[in-house]
Scaffold this active site. Structure first.
Site, PDB file in Angstrom:
ATOM      1  N   LYS A  13       0.827  -1.213   0.000  1.00 51.06           N
ATOM      2  CA  LYS A  13       0.000   0.000   0.000  1.00 51.06           C
ATOM      3  C   LYS A  13       0.863   1.266   0.000  1.00 51.06           C
ATOM      4  CE  LYS A  13      -2.204  -0.928   3.829  1.00 51.06           C
ATOM      5  NZ  LYS A  13      -1.574  -2.222   4.241  1.00 51.06           N
ATOM      6  N   ARG A  88      -8.380   0.162  10.267  1.00 49.45           N
ATOM      7  CA  ARG A  88      -7.791  -1.137  10.606  1.00 49.45           C
ATOM      8  C   ARG A  88      -8.736  -1.982  11.448  1.00 49.45           C
ATOM      9  NH1 ARG A  88      -2.376   1.615  11.419  1.00 49.45           N
ATOM     10  NH2 ARG A  88      -1.353   1.320   9.427  1.00 49.45           N
ATOM     11  N   ARG A 128      13.462  -5.436   3.852  1.00 50.91           N
ATOM     12  CA  ARG A 128      13.476  -3.971   4.010  1.00 50.91           C
ATOM     13  C   ARG A 128      14.469  -3.567   5.098  1.00 50.91           C
ATOM     14  NH1 ARG A 128       7.333  -1.709   4.287  1.00 50.91           N
ATOM     15  NH2 ARG A 128       7.608  -2.195   6.489  1.00 50.91           N
ATOM     16  N   ARG A 157      13.967  -2.796  10.838  1.00 52.09           N
ATOM     17  CA  ARG A 157      13.076  -2.392  11.928  1.00 52.09           C
ATOM     18  C   ARG A 157      12.617  -3.632  12.696  1.00 52.09           C
ATOM     19  NH1 ARG A 157      10.143   1.127   8.127  1.00 52.09           N
ATOM     20  NH2 ARG A 157      10.627   3.290   8.588  1.00 52.09           N
ATOM     21  N   ARG A 168       2.073  -9.465  13.392  1.00 51.51           N
ATOM     22  CA  ARG A 168       1.258  -8.405  12.765  1.00 51.51           C
ATOM     23  C   ARG A 168       0.213  -9.023  11.840  1.00 51.51           C
ATOM     24  NH1 ARG A 168       5.751  -4.870  10.056  1.00 51.51           N
ATOM     25  NH2 ARG A 168       4.062  -3.541   9.361  1.00 51.51           N
TER      26      ARG A 168
END
Ligand SMILES: [Zn+2]
Length: 213
Positions: A13, A88, A128, A157, A168
Site C-alpha cells: 500500500k 484497521r 526492508r 526495523r 502483525r
C-alpha cells in the site's frame, strides 16, 4: 473520488499510494503523517493526541478520525482522497463513514491489496532495511550494509523481523480482515487487486480495476 487502501502489512500500500495519487490526480492522506503533523502544529486535537502519546497510550479512534476529518475539510482534499492507514478495525471503518458523511461525502471504493501467501510478506518485509543515520529506506540490502546516501549502517526495523511480521499478520487476520466483510455488507464497492508482481504492473492493474484507464 474517495478511496480507502486496504491490505495486510507489507502488501504494498505504501509503495503504491503515491503512484496512485499521481495517476489518479487525487491527494494521498496517510493517517500517520496527518497525526504527526497535527501534533507538530499543536492543533487542539493534535495536543489531545500528544497527551495520550506522552502517557504511552494509543491515541483513541475518535481523536485520529477527528484529525483526519479536519484535514479532509481542507480545499486540497475537496475533489477526493486516497486514504492509507485509516481503517484497521470495524469501529474505525464506521467512524470513517460517519466522518465522511458529515462532509457530505462517501467512499467510492475500497481497494484491497491481495497477497494470499503470508510467507511472501514475511520475505518482503525481511528485505526492508533503513539507514540508522538518515532514515532512507532500502529494499534488498542486508542489515549492516552501508547507506548509499550517507554511509550510515542499515538496520531492519523490529517490526519487520519475521516473528514480528507473523504477529502483525495474526492481528490483521483477527481485527482488520473483518473490515472488508463489513464494507461489503455496508454496500461499498470493494475492488480486489492481485498485489504480487512488479511495482509498475500492480499500479497498472489497480488503475484498470478502478476503471480509470
Ligand atoms: Zn543514510
Amino acid at each position: 473520488m474517495n478511496i480507502v487502501l486496504f491490505g495486510k502489512p507489507g502488501a504494498g500500500k505504501g509503495t503504491q499510494a503515491p503512484r496512485l495519487a499521481e495517476r489518479l490526480g487525487v491527494p494521498l492522506l496517510a493517517t500517520g503523517d496527518v497525526l504527526r503533523a497535527a501534533v507538530r502544529d499543536g492543533t487542539p486535537l493534535g495536543r489531545e493526541a500528544k497527551a495520550y502519546m506522552h502517557r504511552g497510550d494509543l491515541v483513541p479512534d475518535s481523536v485520529i478520525l477527528g484529525i483526519v476529518r479536519e484535514k479532509l475539510a481542507e480545499p486540497g482534499y475537496r475533489n477526493g482522497v486516497i486514504l492509507d492507514g485509516v481503517v484497521r478495525t470495524v469501529p474505525q471503518a464506521e467512524g470513517m463513514r460517519d466522518a465522511l458523511a458529515t462532509l457530505g461525502r462517501k467512499l467510492d471504493a475500497v481497494l484491497s491489496f491481495d497477497v494470499k501467501d503470508d510467507e511472501e510478506i514475511v520475505r518482503r518485509l525481511a528485505g526492508r532495511t533503513i539507514c540508522t543515520n538518515c532514515q532512507t529506506p532500502y529494499t534488498g540490502l542486508e542489515p549492516g550494509a552501508a547507506c548509499a546516501k550517507c554511509g550510515g549502517a542499515l538496520m531492519r526495523r523490529k517490526d519487520d523481523e519475521p516473528d514480528a511480521v507473523r504477529n502483525r499478520l495474526k492481528v490483521f487476520a483477527e481485527q482488520t480482515a473483518p473490515v472488508l466483510d463489513w464494507y461489503r455488507r455496508d454496500g461499498a464497492k470493494v475492488v480486489v487487486v492481485d498485489a504480487v508482481g512488479g511495482v509498475d504492473e500492480i499500479t497498472a492493474r489497480i488503475v484498470k480495476a478502478l476503471g480509470k484507464q
